[in-house]
Write an enzyme that holds these catalytic residues in place. Structure first.
Site: not given
Length: 267
Positions: A162, A164
């Site tokens: 992921t 960010f």
């Protein structure tokens, strides 16, 4: 506490204290109001795709991107202590995480239950005390809420990661870090034929690598579309400056959201 955003905070800013927030909007407001210095917001996952709603929140947030972080997401099935896998009937987590381990859920016939977030799901499982219900979250969440790890690293893709964005009240336009810089911006094209093609032409002719271009509807209209883009380079680079000038000619609205060092995780 215990969400993957918490892990991102610990990795990217180990000297700072993480503050849990219920929603992305809450995190943004804490920073805008001066109660927190930075916000750590997930924008996309290598398996699931972009995080819903986040791109539409960024332009109006009043915050600027100053950095990015990449977290390798290991998903774990967490349950009450002593609970065997065979006893579990459902698994709760954020909808984005549920989409990253469909194979495991299908194999073990587990019903997916959408929770507000990953750590919050672990907390609810601990509070409900129902051995038939489990959570999908990080090992850190299991430690915090006293749950056992019934199954480790159950994500569908071995490179599940992921991305960010680190957001602050003030922009940082300085060149920093040993590698490339990234510029992120949003824009709306003018209502003229081939406007998007023409707006993007300046980046191609100036040899600029555009690493992301996404669209999303705004204002509840099927016609009004906003674009979100990442390019390699700094606005003060000659070729980037020329491309942005050309972009302005074909757009009705544009905004630079941030300039920051390219993370090695982009590789």
């Amino acid at each position: 506490m215990g969400a993957y955003s918490h892990e991102a905070c610990r990795q990217a800013r180990p000297g700072m204290e993480a503050v849990p927030c219920r929603t992305f909007e809450d995190a943004i407001e804490l920073v805008r109001g001066g109660e927190a210095d930075l916000a750590m917001l997930p924008v996309e996952n290598s398996t699931y795709g972009r995080v819903a709603d986040i791109h539409s929140l960024l332009p109006g947030s009043g915050l600027r991107i100053i950095d990015e972080a990449f977290v390798r997401v290991h998903i774990n099935l967490l349950a009450l202590p002593g609970t065997p896998l065979e006893q579990i009937e459902s698994a709760m987590s954020h909808t984005v995480l549920l989409g990253q381990c469909r194979g495991f859920l299908k194999t073990h016939n587990l019903r997916a239950v959408t929770g507000a977030d990953t750590a919050g799901s672990a907390k609810l499982v601990a509070e409900f005390g129902d051995p038939k219900m489990a959570a999908l979250a990080s090992e850190l969440a299991g430690e915090i809420y006293g749950l056992d790890v019934v199954a480790r690293q159950i994500e569908d893709q071995s490179n599940n990661t992921t991305r960010f964005l680190v957001m602050a009240r003030e922009a940082d336009w300085t060149r920093r870090g040993p590698g490339k810089m990234v510029t992120t911006f949003t824009f709306r094209v003018r209502n003229i034929p081939a406007a998007l093609y023409k707006a993007m032409g300046g980046f191609a002719t100036n040899g600029i690598n555009m690493t992301k271009l996404e669209s999303y509807m705004v204002g509840g209209s099927f016609i009004a579309t906003e674009f979100y883009a990442d390019i390699e380079g700094h606005p003060e680079d000659d070729n980037v400056a020329r491309a942005l000038d050309e972009l302005r000619y074909f757009t009705s609205q544009h905004e630079i959201l941030g300039v920051y060092p390219a993370h090695p995780g982009r590789g």
